[in-house]
Scaffold this active site. Structure first.
Site, mmCIF file in Angstrom:
data_model
loop_
_atom_site.group_PDB
_atom_site.id
_atom_site.type_symbol
_atom_site.label_atom_id
_atom_site.label_comp_id
_atom_site.label_asym_id
_atom_site.label_seq_id
_atom_site.Cartn_x
_atom_site.Cartn_y
_atom_site.Cartn_z
ATOM 1 N N LYS A 130 0.836 -1.217 0.000
ATOM 2 C CA LYS A 130 0.000 0.000 0.000
ATOM 3 C C LYS A 130 0.870 1.267 0.000
ATOM 4 C CE LYS A 130 -1.982 -1.193 3.904
ATOM 5 N NZ LYS A 130 -1.254 -2.444 4.234
ATOM 6 N N ARG A 155 -9.659 0.147 8.919
ATOM 7 C CA ARG A 155 -9.075 -1.113 9.370
ATOM 8 C C ARG A 155 -10.140 -2.113 9.780
ATOM 9 N NH1 ARG A 155 -3.736 0.045 8.922
ATOM 10 N NH2 ARG A 155 -2.522 -1.575 9.880
ATOM 11 N N ARG A 213 11.935 -5.284 5.050
ATOM 12 C CA ARG A 213 11.658 -3.873 4.693
ATOM 13 C C ARG A 213 12.582 -2.946 5.483
ATOM 14 N NH1 ARG A 213 5.761 -1.557 5.432
ATOM 15 N NH2 ARG A 213 6.025 -2.544 7.468
ATOM 16 N N ARG A 237 11.195 -1.077 10.966
ATOM 17 C CA ARG A 237 10.080 -0.728 11.852
ATOM 18 C C ARG A 237 10.022 -1.685 13.039
ATOM 19 N NH1 ARG A 237 4.760 0.348 8.245
ATOM 20 N NH2 ARG A 237 3.873 -1.029 9.818
ATOM 21 N N ARG A 242 -0.241 -9.059 13.253
ATOM 22 C CA ARG A 242 -0.865 -8.100 12.321
ATOM 23 C C ARG A 242 -1.649 -8.843 11.238
ATOM 24 N NH1 ARG A 242 4.510 -5.315 10.840
ATOM 25 N NH2 ARG A 242 3.362 -4.194 9.222
HETATM 26 P P1 AP5 Z 1 4.875 -1.504 1.843
HETATM 27 O O1 AP5 Z 1 4.489 -0.745 0.619
HETATM 28 O O2 AP5 Z 1 5.616 -0.789 2.915
HETATM 29 O O3 AP5 Z 1 3.601 -2.286 2.425
HETATM 30 P P2 AP5 Z 1 2.312 -1.758 3.216
HETATM 31 O O4 AP5 Z 1 1.119 -2.426 2.610
HETATM 32 O O5 AP5 Z 1 2.319 -0.272 3.289
HETATM 33 O O6 AP5 Z 1 2.595 -2.445 4.612
HETATM 34 P P3 AP5 Z 1 2.524 -1.859 6.094
HETATM 35 O O7 AP5 Z 1 3.321 -2.779 6.949
HETATM 36 O O8 AP5 Z 1 2.879 -0.412 6.134
HETATM 37 O O9 AP5 Z 1 1.027 -2.049 6.403
HETATM 38 P P4 AP5 Z 1 0.357 -2.072 7.790
HETATM 39 O O10 AP5 Z 1 -1.048 -2.006 7.401
HETATM 40 O O11 AP5 Z 1 0.737 -3.202 8.655
HETATM 41 O O12 AP5 Z 1 1.014 -0.812 8.528
HETATM 42 P P5 AP5 Z 1 0.450 0.606 8.954
HETATM 43 O O13 AP5 Z 1 1.599 1.531 8.977
HETATM 44 O O14 AP5 Z 1 -0.757 0.950 8.185
HETATM 45 O O15 AP5 Z 1 5.742 -2.758 1.349
HETATM 46 C C1 AP5 Z 1 6.254 -3.709 2.264
HETATM 47 C C2 AP5 Z 1 7.585 -4.258 1.731
HETATM 48 O O16 AP5 Z 1 7.345 -4.985 0.533
HETATM 49 C C3 AP5 Z 1 8.619 -3.166 1.353
HETATM 50 O O17 AP5 Z 1 9.908 -3.635 1.693
HETATM 51 C C4 AP5 Z 1 8.460 -3.018 -0.171
HETATM 52 O O18 AP5 Z 1 9.675 -2.622 -0.800
HETATM 53 C C5 AP5 Z 1 8.051 -4.423 -0.577
HETATM 54 N N1 AP5 Z 1 7.115 -4.430 -1.705
HETATM 55 C C6 AP5 Z 1 6.084 -3.558 -1.938
HETATM 56 N N2 AP5 Z 1 5.410 -3.903 -3.045
HETATM 57 C C7 AP5 Z 1 6.005 -5.031 -3.509
HETATM 58 C C8 AP5 Z 1 5.747 -5.901 -4.619
HETATM 59 N N3 AP5 Z 1 4.742 -5.643 -5.470
HETATM 60 N N4 AP5 Z 1 6.555 -6.964 -4.797
HETATM 61 C C9 AP5 Z 1 7.592 -7.229 -3.934
HETATM 62 N N5 AP5 Z 1 7.889 -6.447 -2.872
HETATM 63 C C10 AP5 Z 1 7.098 -5.375 -2.651
HETATM 64 O O19 AP5 Z 1 -0.034 0.318 10.452
HETATM 65 C C11 AP5 Z 1 0.884 -0.019 11.476
HETATM 66 C C12 AP5 Z 1 0.151 -0.107 12.811
HETATM 67 O O20 AP5 Z 1 -0.438 1.181 13.128
HETATM 68 C C13 AP5 Z 1 -1.026 -1.085 12.891
HETATM 69 O O21 AP5 Z 1 -0.586 -2.393 13.165
HETATM 70 C C14 AP5 Z 1 -1.842 -0.462 14.046
HETATM 71 O O22 AP5 Z 1 -1.258 -0.751 15.284
HETATM 72 C C15 AP5 Z 1 -1.698 1.013 13.794
HETATM 73 N N6 AP5 Z 1 -2.741 1.551 12.904
HETATM 74 C C16 AP5 Z 1 -2.537 2.126 11.683
HETATM 75 N N7 AP5 Z 1 -3.714 2.492 11.134
HETATM 76 C C17 AP5 Z 1 -4.669 2.149 12.032
HETATM 77 C C18 AP5 Z 1 -6.087 2.261 12.043
HETATM 78 N N8 AP5 Z 1 -6.749 2.773 10.994
HETATM 79 N N9 AP5 Z 1 -6.756 1.798 13.122
HETATM 80 C C19 AP5 Z 1 -6.100 1.272 14.168
HETATM 81 N N10 AP5 Z 1 -4.772 1.119 14.236
HETATM 82 C C20 AP5 Z 1 -4.056 1.567 13.173
HETATM 83 MG MG MG Z 2 2.528 1.136 4.867
#
Ligand code: AP5
Ligand code: MG
Length: 212
Positions: free
Chosen positions: A15, A88, A125, A159, A170
């Site tokens: 994402k 979420r 990552r 991270r 997660r």
């Molecule tokens: P990346 O693009 O970073 O993936 P992502 O989908 O953004 O993954 P996240 O880990 O950021 O998602 P998340 O939902 O767990 O985290 P968030 O910050 O929202 O890519 C990942 C890796 O893969 C990278 O190394 C990249 O290079 C590689 N890659 C990308 N595309 C690729 C492809 N096509 N092929 C191969 N490799 C690829 O949330 C974190 C925490 O915050 C949550 O756990 C929660 O505690 C809290 N939180 C956030 N939002 C909320 C909410 N709305 N409600 C409650 N808690 C929340």
């Molecule tokens: Mg992300």
């Protein structure tokens, strides 16, 4: 104005990677609730202290806190937005519709992928602490070891929630919450799907064809 985009997908499904390309190439504004929460932690704000342990374990922060952060950081009058990491759960999807979108044109794009591959992706990552650029030690390493290709910064961080235990949690949280959101957006006729196991360039092409 272009449609707003909700990026729905498991941790590591890409994402953030696609959002940054859409900002660069299509002029979207990007709001990631994960990034906003991590900023609060870095700044050691009261909110940051309250959510630190929850995020490190990979549990969800409460809906009200996250909605407040989101509404403070987006203005749909000014631009079209990418919502990354929000909603979420079903309740957040309703809150987003009622408090932010209010019927404005939006697509929900689901990043479909087999969850098992995501553990390796996430453990490898690295993120630039200075500009937020996303790398991967296996599939997208920085050109010069330890240095950001984009801004030249030398703080490529892992991270805190990218360890196997937190990643598994997660993924479990994701599995238990995604179904009702997909049903909701399918019912509204705004659900689109992309194959998130393809390489990033292919995923971008699929998103662009949705936007055409
Ligand atoms: P990346 O693009 O970073 O993936 P992502 O989908 O953004 O993954 P996240 O880990 O950021 O998602 P998340 O939902 O767990 O985290 P968030 O910050 O929202 O890519 C990942 C890796 O893969 C990278 O190394 C990249 O290079 C590689 N890659 C990308 N595309 C690729 C492809 N096509 N092929 C191969 N490799 C690829 O949330 C974190 C925490 O915050 C949550 O756990 C929660 O505690 C809290 N939180 C956030 N939002 C909320 C909410 N709305 N409600 C409650 N808690 C929340
Ligand atoms: Mg992300």
């Amino acid at each position: 104005m272009r449609p707003n985009l909700i990026l729905l997908g498991a941790p590591g499904s890409g994402k953030g990677t696609q959002a940054s390309l859409l900002v660069q190439n299509e002029g979207y504004s990007h709001v990631s609730t994960g990034d906003l929460l991590r900023k609060e932690i870095t700044e050691e704000s009261e909110l940051g202290k309250r959510v630190k342990d929850i995020m490190e374990k990979g549990d969800l922060v409460d809906d009200h806190t996250v909605l407040q952060l989101l509404t403070k950081n987006c203005n749909l009058q000014e631009n079209s937005y990418i919502f990354d990491g929000f909603p979420r759960n079903f309740e957040q999807a309703k809150l987003l519709e009622e408090n932010v979108l209010n019927g404005s044109k939006t697509y929900a794009i689901y990043f479909h992928i087999d969850l098992e591959v995501l553990i390796t992706r996430l453990i490898n990552r690295r993120t630039c602490k200075d500009c937020g650029a996303i790398f991967n030690l296996l599939t997208k390493p920085p050109l010069k070891n330890g240095t950001c290709d984009i801004c030249g910064g030398v703080n490529l961080d892992q991270r805190k929630d990218d360890n196997e235990e937190s990643v598994r949690n997660r993924l479990d949280v994701f599995k238990s919450t995604i179904g009702p959101m997909l049903e909701l957006y399918e019912g509204m006729g705004i659900l689109k799907k992309v194959d998130a196991s393809a390489n990033p360039g292919e995923v971008t092409k699929e998103i662009n064809s949705i936007l055409e």
